[in-house]
Write a protein that holds these residues in place. Structure first.
Motif, short mmCIF file in Angstrom:
data_model
loop_
_atom_site.label_atom_id
_atom_site.label_comp_id
_atom_site.label_asym_id
_atom_site.label_seq_id
_atom_site.Cartn_x
_atom_site.Cartn_y
_atom_site.Cartn_z
N ARG A 162 33.34 58.85 35.80
CA ARG A 162 32.45 58.75 36.96
C ARG A 162 32.01 57.30 37.20
O ARG A 162 31.73 56.92 38.34
N GLY A 163 31.89 56.51 36.12
CA GLY A 163 31.57 55.10 36.28
C GLY A 163 32.81 54.34 36.73
O GLY A 163 33.88 54.47 36.14
N LYS A 164 32.68 53.54 37.76
CA LYS A 164 33.82 52.82 38.31
C LYS A 164 34.08 51.51 37.56
O LYS A 164 33.17 50.93 36.96
N THR A 165 35.33 51.03 37.65
CA THR A 165 35.68 49.69 37.19
C THR A 165 36.54 49.03 38.27
O THR A 165 37.54 49.59 38.70
N ILE A 166 36.12 47.82 38.68
CA ILE A 166 36.86 47.03 39.66
C ILE A 166 37.06 45.63 39.08
O ILE A 166 36.10 45.00 38.62
N GLY A 167 38.30 45.14 39.08
CA GLY A 167 38.61 43.80 38.61
C GLY A 167 39.05 42.90 39.76
O GLY A 167 39.84 43.33 40.61
N ILE A 168 38.55 41.65 39.78
CA ILE A 168 38.82 40.73 40.89
C ILE A 168 39.11 39.32 40.36
O ILE A 168 38.40 38.82 39.49
N SER A 169 40.14 38.70 40.90
CA SER A 169 40.47 37.31 40.54
C SER A 169 41.48 36.75 41.53
O SER A 169 42.12 37.49 42.28
N LEU A 170 41.65 35.43 41.50
CA LEU A 170 42.80 34.83 42.18
C LEU A 170 44.07 35.18 41.43
O LEU A 170 45.10 35.46 42.03
N LYS A 171 44.01 35.15 40.10
CA LYS A 171 45.17 35.41 39.25
C LYS A 171 45.29 36.91 38.95
O LYS A 171 44.28 37.57 38.67
N ASP A 172 46.52 37.41 38.95
CA ASP A 172 46.72 38.82 38.61
C ASP A 172 46.20 39.14 37.22
O ASP A 172 45.48 40.12 37.01
N ARG A 173 46.56 38.30 36.24
CA ARG A 173 46.12 38.59 34.87
C ARG A 173 44.61 38.48 34.71
O ARG A 173 44.01 39.15 33.86
N GLY A 174 43.97 37.64 35.53
CA GLY A 174 42.52 37.51 35.48
C GLY A 174 41.79 38.71 36.06
O GLY A 174 40.62 38.93 35.77
N ALA A 186 42.35 46.87 40.50
CA ALA A 186 42.28 45.44 40.24
C ALA A 186 42.90 44.76 41.45
O ALA A 186 43.93 45.21 41.98
N TYR A 187 42.27 43.67 41.90
CA TYR A 187 42.74 42.96 43.09
C TYR A 187 42.91 41.48 42.77
O TYR A 187 42.06 40.88 42.11
N TRP A 188 44.00 40.89 43.26
CA TRP A 188 44.23 39.46 43.08
C TRP A 188 44.75 38.87 44.37
O TRP A 188 45.19 39.58 45.27
N PHE A 189 44.68 37.53 44.46
CA PHE A 189 44.96 36.84 45.71
C PHE A 189 46.43 36.44 45.77
O PHE A 189 46.96 35.79 44.88
N HIS A 190 47.08 36.83 46.85
CA HIS A 190 48.47 36.43 47.10
C HIS A 190 48.47 35.41 48.23
O HIS A 190 48.06 35.71 49.35
N GLY A 191 48.90 34.18 47.92
CA GLY A 191 48.85 33.09 48.88
C GLY A 191 50.07 33.00 49.76
O GLY A 191 50.32 33.85 50.61
N LEU A 192 50.85 31.93 49.56
CA LEU A 192 52.04 31.65 50.38
C LEU A 192 51.69 31.75 51.87
O LEU A 192 50.78 31.09 52.33
N VAL A 306 31.37 48.93 36.31
CA VAL A 306 31.73 47.61 35.76
C VAL A 306 32.50 46.83 36.81
O VAL A 306 33.47 47.33 37.39
N LEU A 307 32.05 45.61 37.07
CA LEU A 307 32.73 44.69 37.98
C LEU A 307 33.13 43.45 37.19
O LEU A 307 32.28 42.79 36.60
N THR A 308 34.43 43.14 37.15
CA THR A 308 34.88 41.94 36.45
C THR A 308 35.33 40.92 37.49
O THR A 308 36.06 41.25 38.42
N ILE A 309 34.85 39.69 37.34
CA ILE A 309 35.17 38.60 38.26
C ILE A 309 35.71 37.43 37.46
O ILE A 309 35.05 36.95 36.53
N SER A 310 36.88 36.96 37.81
CA SER A 310 37.45 35.79 37.15
C SER A 310 37.62 34.68 38.18
O SER A 310 38.32 34.86 39.18
N TYR A 311 36.97 33.56 37.93
CA TYR A 311 37.08 32.39 38.81
C TYR A 311 38.19 31.48 38.30
O TYR A 311 38.05 30.82 37.26
N SER A 312 39.29 31.42 39.02
CA SER A 312 40.49 30.72 38.54
C SER A 312 40.64 29.31 39.07
O SER A 312 41.39 28.50 38.50
N SER A 313 39.96 28.97 40.16
CA SER A 313 40.16 27.65 40.77
C SER A 313 39.79 26.53 39.82
O SER A 313 40.38 25.45 39.87
N THR A 314 38.82 26.78 38.96
CA THR A 314 38.44 25.77 37.98
C THR A 314 39.62 25.39 37.09
O THR A 314 39.76 24.22 36.69
#
Length: 555
Positions: A162-174, A186-192, A306-314
């Motif tokens: 019942r508790g949700k988990t969402i993962g977010i990052s620029l990188k897929d592995r993050g 889980a969501y990640w950023f696809h550029g190009l 649970v919300l996981t956020i990975s900041y990859s630009s650094t």
């Protein structure tokens, strides 16, 4: 007379029983009242390639509502370290959320040589799933190579999903490794040429409406703008000169100096991917995370999400420009503002006191060795191709070493065990012979056999860190360690991966529900985070956890 005495004694007995009953009932009520109430939302933030000293070095440039709010109103573990090598992104994110090291969770690097398939594998790659949100193969990802659970997995199990988990990052592995196996998405950023957040069929068949709306809102395009320093560049006294020989820069611009016209430069720098290597990559992740809080209704019921956020630009900026650059300073000044935005959104949407947040990093980074050399600090560069050529040409038991070597990667040497057996040679002896050969090679500081990693328990030192990062099934036959500040990398920009303090010492901040205010110089380690979160939630530890709960952090 006797009747009066008996009556009096009986009355006293009734009063005593009544008093005791009231005391018991009050004690019971007090016990019930102090039963822990779980937070509605746990937010785990990983800042890719964040050294601990960024918190102190750039402190004068930070406002009071970002990093400083976490440090002052939360708990600051000032002596927090990784307790294994290699210190890379994949292993780092996995270790933060599983509460253990590559020895147990199996993510030994970002990419590694797979002994079974005789090929390289990617930590999140999965050809059995399909992309969602793009036709590009960038979505063929899942956590299937992660061998243990995360604390987010344990929360899902505890709450009967019942508790949700969402993962977010620029990188897929993050996005993928922190969210674990049971994440809702889980969501990640696809550029190009697309500039959109994507996912895979491991999680869902199509993007939710809120994600589609975000992707269609032209947010990514809005960040293809000028990148200049947020404040007057002359006030950026915590970093080196803007024009120097230690930075990479972007294709299409002669010097790695401010300002950067991202829209113009994007044509030669993989389109929307250029956003990743600027502070705006962190900003779009913040935008998306705030949208996710609304879109997924996180923290809106009685079951902890649970919300996981990975900041990859650094990490992208650090690799490109180095840890002493104006670019890295501006990136952290702007990230401070994004952290403030996240906290304000949580206070508004979830409610102050209803969430718990922690912030850490997946690894640090070394000063650019060519810069260190310029100020007379020992440093250098390791030529892997030259090393491989020399090693393969060496003799081992009257055979060329090349005959025995299948792969050299991640500071590990993988041997052809079947061939060694067919030659009638002892595997441990061949491993030791290679150690004896390479220990005299320039810039190799230490070398160890897999046999020693398996058969000897190292309680401290770099040997202990190597052992914690050694996975018997996935790691190589010989492990070697380079000299301090020696890297196999370009002569511009920073990298990471070692057991040295510049790579292992990273921030660890706790804030919000159930967290004390304070700080400590007591040594803590990355695997301690997940058991601490599990203890806060009253759930089982991740199944492979080796860390311990940080009691001084919990209120």
């Amino acid at each position: 007379m006797k009747k009066n005495i008996y009556f009096l004694l009986f009355a006293l007995l009734l009063v005593s029983c009544n008093v005791q009953n009231k005391v018991y009932n009050q004690s019971y009520r007090d016990h019930v009242l102090v039963e822990p109430i779980q937070p509605k939302l746990v937010v785990g933030i990983v800042v890719d390639q964040m050294r601990y000293d960024y918190l102190t070095r750039f402190s004068s440039k930070f406002g009071n509502e970002g990093f400083k709010r976490l440090m002052i109103d939360g708990f600051n573990c000032k002596n927090n370290h990784f307790n294994y090598v290699p210190t890379y992104t994949g292993p780092g994110h996995a270790s933060v959320f599983t509460g253990t090291t590559p020895k147990m969770h199996g993510i030994i690097s970002n990419n590694w040589y797979d002994k079974v398939s005789d090929s390289y594998v990617y930590c999140a790659g999965d050809t059995t799933v399909q992309s969602v949100g793009t036709l590009n193969k960038a979505g063929q990802m899942s956590p299937h190579r992660l061998k243990t659970t995360s604390f987010a997995d344990q929360n899902r199990l505890f709450t009967q999903m019942r508790g949700k988990t969402i993962g977010i990052s620029l990188k897929d592995r993050g996005a993928i490794l922190p969210a674990g196996h049971t994440a809702n998405a889980a969501y990640w950023f696809h550029g190009l040429d697309e500039g959109r957040f994507i996912s895979s069929t491991y999680y869902l068949k199509s993007l939710p409406q809120w994600v589609q709306a975000f992707n269609n809102s032209a947010v990514a395009e809005s960040y293809l703008k000028e990148w200049n320093t947020l404040y007057d560049i002359n006030t950026y006294t915590e970093s080196g000169s803007d024009l120097n020989t230690f930075e990479g820069g972007f294709k299409g611009k002669e010097t790695a100096t401010f300002p950067y016209d991202l829209k113009a430069l994007s044509k030669d720098n993989r389109g929307y991917d250029i956003i990743k290597a600027t502070p705006y990559g962190n900003s779009i992740v913040t935008d998306f995370a705030i949208a996710a809080i609304d879109g997924e209704q996180l923290g809106q019921d009685s079951f902890t999400d649970v919300l996981t956020i990975s900041y990859s630009s650094t990490d992208y900026v650090g690799h490109n420009f180095g840890v002493n650059s104006k670019e890295i300073e501006d990136t952290y000044i702007r990230l401070n503002n994004d952290i403030e935005r996240i906290i304000n959104a949580l206070n508004t949407k979830v409610g102050k006191g209803n969430y718990t947040l922690f912030l850490t990093s997946d690894h640090g980074a070394v000063e650019v060795p060519s810069y260190l050399q310029s100020v007379k600090i020992p440093a250098g560069y390791f030529n892997r191709d030259a090393f491989k050529t020399k090693l393969e040409a060496s003799d081992i038991f009257n055979y060329k070493a090349k005959d025995f070597i299948k792969n050299i990667s991640n500071n590990q040497i993988f041997l052809d065990r079947e061939l060694i057996k067919n030659y009638g040679l002892n595997l441990a002896a061949v491993q030791q012979a290679i150690v004896n050969l390479i220990i005299d090679y320039p810039n190799i500081d230490k070398a160890y056999t897999a046999t020693s990693m398996s058969n000897t328990e190292f309680a401290e030192g770099i040997e202990n860190l190597l052992q914690n990062g050694y996975n018997q099934k996935r790691s190589g036959d010989v492990l070697f360690v380079l000299d301090p500040a020696v890297i196999s990398y370009s002569k511009t920009g920073s990298t990471h991966g070692s057991a040295l303090n510049y790579d292992t010492h990273v921030p660890l901040l706790f804030y919000g529900h159930g967290i004390k205010k304070g700080s400590t110089l007591q040594r803590t380690t990355i695997p301690d985070i997940a058991p601490t979160m599990s203890s806060l939630l009253g759930i089982s530890f991740p199944n492979g956890a080796t860390g311990r709960p940080l009691e001084m952090v919990l209120d």
